[in-house]
Write an enzyme that holds these catalytic residues in place. Structure first.
Site, PDB file in Angstrom:
ATOM      1  N   SER A 127       0.643  -1.250  -0.085  1.00  0.00           N
ATOM      2  CA  SER A 127       0.136   0.154   0.098  1.00  0.00           C
ATOM      3  C   SER A 127       0.797   1.238   0.203  1.00  0.00           C
ATOM      4  O   SER A 127       2.068   1.104   0.607  1.00  0.00           O
ATOM      5  CB  SER A 127      -0.967  -0.052   1.246  1.00  0.00           C
ATOM      6  OG  SER A 127      -1.543   1.117   1.461  1.00  0.00           O
ATOM      7  N   TYR A 152      -1.248  -1.003  11.056  1.00  0.00           N
ATOM      8  CA  TYR A 152      -1.645  -1.470   9.829  1.00  0.00           C
ATOM      9  C   TYR A 152      -0.531  -1.043   8.854  1.00  0.00           C
ATOM     10  O   TYR A 152      -0.035  -1.916   8.252  1.00  0.00           O
ATOM     11  CB  TYR A 152      -3.037  -0.937   9.249  1.00  0.00           C
ATOM     12  CG  TYR A 152      -3.120  -1.295   7.833  1.00  0.00           C
ATOM     13  CD1 TYR A 152      -3.119  -0.022   6.959  1.00  0.00           C
ATOM     14  CD2 TYR A 152      -3.233  -2.473   7.210  1.00  0.00           C
ATOM     15  CE1 TYR A 152      -2.896  -0.291   5.533  1.00  0.00           C
ATOM     16  CE2 TYR A 152      -3.536  -2.510   5.795  1.00  0.00           C
ATOM     17  CZ  TYR A 152      -3.276  -1.358   4.945  1.00  0.00           C
ATOM     18  OH  TYR A 152      -3.378  -1.425   3.543  1.00  0.00           O
ATOM     19  N   LYS A 156       2.474  -3.526   6.580  1.00  0.00           N
ATOM     20  CA  LYS A 156       2.863  -3.420   5.053  1.00  0.00           C
ATOM     21  C   LYS A 156       4.500  -3.336   4.883  1.00  0.00           C
ATOM     22  O   LYS A 156       5.047  -3.845   4.171  1.00  0.00           O
ATOM     23  CB  LYS A 156       2.005  -2.468   4.581  1.00  0.00           C
ATOM     24  CG  LYS A 156       0.715  -2.648   4.380  1.00  0.00           C
ATOM     25  CD  LYS A 156       0.168  -4.070   3.651  1.00  0.00           C
ATOM     26  CE  LYS A 156      -1.193  -4.477   3.648  1.00  0.00           C
ATOM     27  NZ  LYS A 156      -1.348  -5.780   2.793  1.00  0.00           N
TER      28      LYS A 156
HETATM   29  C1  WQD Z   1      -9.754   9.008   1.574  1.00  0.00           C
HETATM   30  C2  WQD Z   1      -9.948  10.391   1.997  1.00  0.00           C
HETATM   31  C3  WQD Z   1     -10.414  10.878   3.937  1.00  0.00           C
HETATM   32  C4  WQD Z   1     -14.077   8.713   4.625  1.00  0.00           C
HETATM   33  C5  WQD Z   1      -6.680   3.881   3.209  1.00  0.00           C
HETATM   34  C6  WQD Z   1      -5.779   3.232   3.764  1.00  0.00           C
HETATM   35  C7  WQD Z   1      -5.052   2.439   2.665  1.00  0.00           C
HETATM   36  C8  WQD Z   1      -5.966   1.749   1.874  1.00  0.00           C
HETATM   37  C9  WQD Z   1      -7.188   2.660   1.198  1.00  0.00           C
HETATM   38  C10 WQD Z   1      -6.120  -0.612   2.464  1.00  0.00           C
HETATM   39  C11 WQD Z   1      -9.249  10.946   3.019  1.00  0.00           C
HETATM   40  C12 WQD Z   1     -11.415  11.106   3.456  1.00  0.00           C
HETATM   41  C13 WQD Z   1     -12.907   9.326   4.259  1.00  0.00           C
HETATM   42  C14 WQD Z   1     -15.007   9.756   5.351  1.00  0.00           C
HETATM   43  C15 WQD Z   1     -13.898  11.717   4.446  1.00  0.00           C
HETATM   44  N1  WQD Z   1      -6.607   0.572   2.772  1.00  0.00           N
HETATM   45  N2  WQD Z   1     -12.653  10.615   3.983  1.00  0.00           N
HETATM   46  N3  WQD Z   1     -15.060  10.995   5.038  1.00  0.00           N
HETATM   47  O1  WQD Z   1      -7.143   6.802   4.304  1.00  0.00           O
HETATM   48  O2  WQD Z   1      -6.466   7.540   1.800  1.00  0.00           O
HETATM   49  O3  WQD Z   1      -6.523   5.038   2.672  1.00  0.00           O
HETATM   50  O4  WQD Z   1      -7.648   3.212   2.606  1.00  0.00           O
HETATM   51  O5  WQD Z   1      -5.208  -1.034   1.816  1.00  0.00           O
HETATM   52  O6  WQD Z   1      -3.927   1.888   2.960  1.00  0.00           O
HETATM   53  O7  WQD Z   1      -4.724   4.046   4.612  1.00  0.00           O
HETATM   54  O8  WQD Z   1      -8.672   6.133   2.242  1.00  0.00           O
HETATM   55  O9  WQD Z   1     -10.908   6.190   1.669  1.00  0.00           O
HETATM   56  O10 WQD Z   1     -10.230   6.341   3.929  1.00  0.00           O
HETATM   57  O11 WQD Z   1     -10.020   8.138   2.891  1.00  0.00           O
HETATM   58  O12 WQD Z   1     -13.569  12.855   4.378  1.00  0.00           O
HETATM   59  O13 WQD Z   1     -16.207   9.032   5.578  1.00  0.00           O
HETATM   60  O14 WQD Z   1     -11.198  10.513   2.121  1.00  0.00           O
HETATM   61  O15 WQD Z   1      -9.951  11.888   5.096  1.00  0.00           O
HETATM   62  O16 WQD Z   1      -8.819  12.075   2.752  1.00  0.00           O
HETATM   63  P1  WQD Z   1      -7.071   6.479   2.779  1.00  0.00           P
HETATM   64  P2  WQD Z   1     -10.029   6.665   2.615  1.00  0.00           P
END
Ligand code: WQD
Length: 343
Positions: A127, A152, A156
């Protein structure tokens, strides 16, 4: 003779889409899954799409003897794509030992079996989280791995080091770590897709569940970041493009085209989109309205992350073809049908 590939976590989100892509390229597939974060009904979804039912073993990779027994039962496994792992950032902070045991002991047990063979091909699900907040954008594979923000993310990083160290002493083991950016979307048939259990942590499943009325409104975690519209930027890649990259990476090893027996590739579109841009694109591409409010920042979020895709484009001969709009449309189509399934 069609090569047989083990896909661990093959009933999961990216795993199931990769199984479909492998079968469509003529590979035979054996899935291992403990169903802790997936449903056995995904097997029917895969079979419906390809017309070929993968072999399936329900087992827990934390059981070293069971892993050994598996490889004795399937001596003809030509390669392994290893997805099986816990992946909720927040949960890993509360329960680190669950993550270190589940994500690392299972990796070690599989590698211990593979190094017993004259040759083995191994693809690791990694990741972009290993980069933390990168100093330079877009992010290349040479960007420094930073101190993980969560157990987590640490699993990785450690997982990649375990593989690299093992490849150094076992020339017959050829491995590739694929560092995903943000996988989203679903198979166009809507027969498989993302199945978040409980309240979705990730943005796109929360968006689609809000649009269908399962959630009241989306909370945008902060609009005071140093970006154009104040919200965080990510590289959202269609899961179909991501699945295809796994087949290409595996074929690279099978064909002996690798430059060394351990390689790393970033898998993204090379394009960054903010949270507000994702919301706007979702509404425009699906015609759905999305109720949302601006909330506080989420602990551990990086400001911006998107991939430099040059190495994957040149070395793998792979690039992401599908757009953010296509990914969001597929995610919405999946959301509208998954309600009717008893998944
Ligand atoms: C994306 C953006 C949030 C939810 C994570 C893991 C990564 C991979 C993918 C496993 C961010 C914003 C989110 C919400 C929001 N996982 N958001 N409201 O955090 O980039 O990556 O998931 O492999 O390893 O780190 O993805 O989709 O959680 O967030 O505003 O209800 O959306 O702040 O900016 P992230 P995400």
């Amino acid at each position: 003779m069609n090569k047989k590939i083990l896909v661990t976590g093959g009933l999961g989100f990216i795993g199931s889409h990769t199984v479909v892509a492998l079968q469509e390229k003529g590979f035979k597939v054996v899935i291992i899954d403990n169903l802790s974060n997936s449903s056995i009904d995904v097997l029917a979804g895969i079979t419906k799409i390809t017309g070929k039912e993968p072999e399936f073993e329900r087992m827990d990779l934390r059981n070293k003897q069971e892993v050994k027994n598996f490889f004795q039962k399937y001596p003809d496994i030509e390669g392994v794509i290893h997805f099986a792992a816990s992946k909720a950032v927040g949960e890993s902070v509360e329960n680190p030992l669950l993550y270190y045991e589940n994500n690392l002991s299972t990796l070690v047990y599989i590698l211990q079996e593979l190094v017993e063979r004259p040759k083995a091909h191994f693809i690791f699900s990694s990741s972009c989280t290993v980069y933390g907040q990168a100093d330079n954008l877009p992010i290349t594979e040479n960007a420094p791995v930073k101190k993980a923000e969560s157990p987590y993310g640490n699993t990785k990083q450690i997982g990649e080091e375990i593989i690299a160290d093992t490849c150094k002493v076992h020339a017959g083991l050829k491995a590739i770590s694929l560092r995903y950016f943000n996988p989203i979307g679903a198979h166009p048939s809507a027969d498989i897709g993302e199945l978040p259990i409980g309240t979705p942590q990730n943005l796109v499943p929360f968006i689609t569940q809000t649009a269908i009325g399962k959630r009241k409104e989306l909370s945008v975690f902060g609009d005071d970041y140093p970006t154009e519209d104040g919200t965080c930027i990510r590289d959202y890649i269609h899961v179909m493009d991501l699945a295809r990259a796994h087949v290409v990476a595996l074929q690279r090893l099978i064909n002996g085209s690798e430059k060394s027996n351990y390689e790393v590739f970033n898998l993204g579109t090379g394009k960054g989109n903010s949270v507000l841009e994702v919301i706007k694109t979702f509404e425009e591409s699906t015609g759905q309205r999305l109720p949302y409010k601006i909330a506080g920042r989420r602990e551990g979020d990086v400001i911006a992350a998107y991939a430099d895709t040059e190495k994957a484009n040149k070395e793998l001969g792979w690039k992401a073809d599908l757009t953010l709009a296509e990914a969001l449309q597929s995610a919405w189509k999946w959301q509208t049908v998954v309600e009717d399934k008893d998944l």
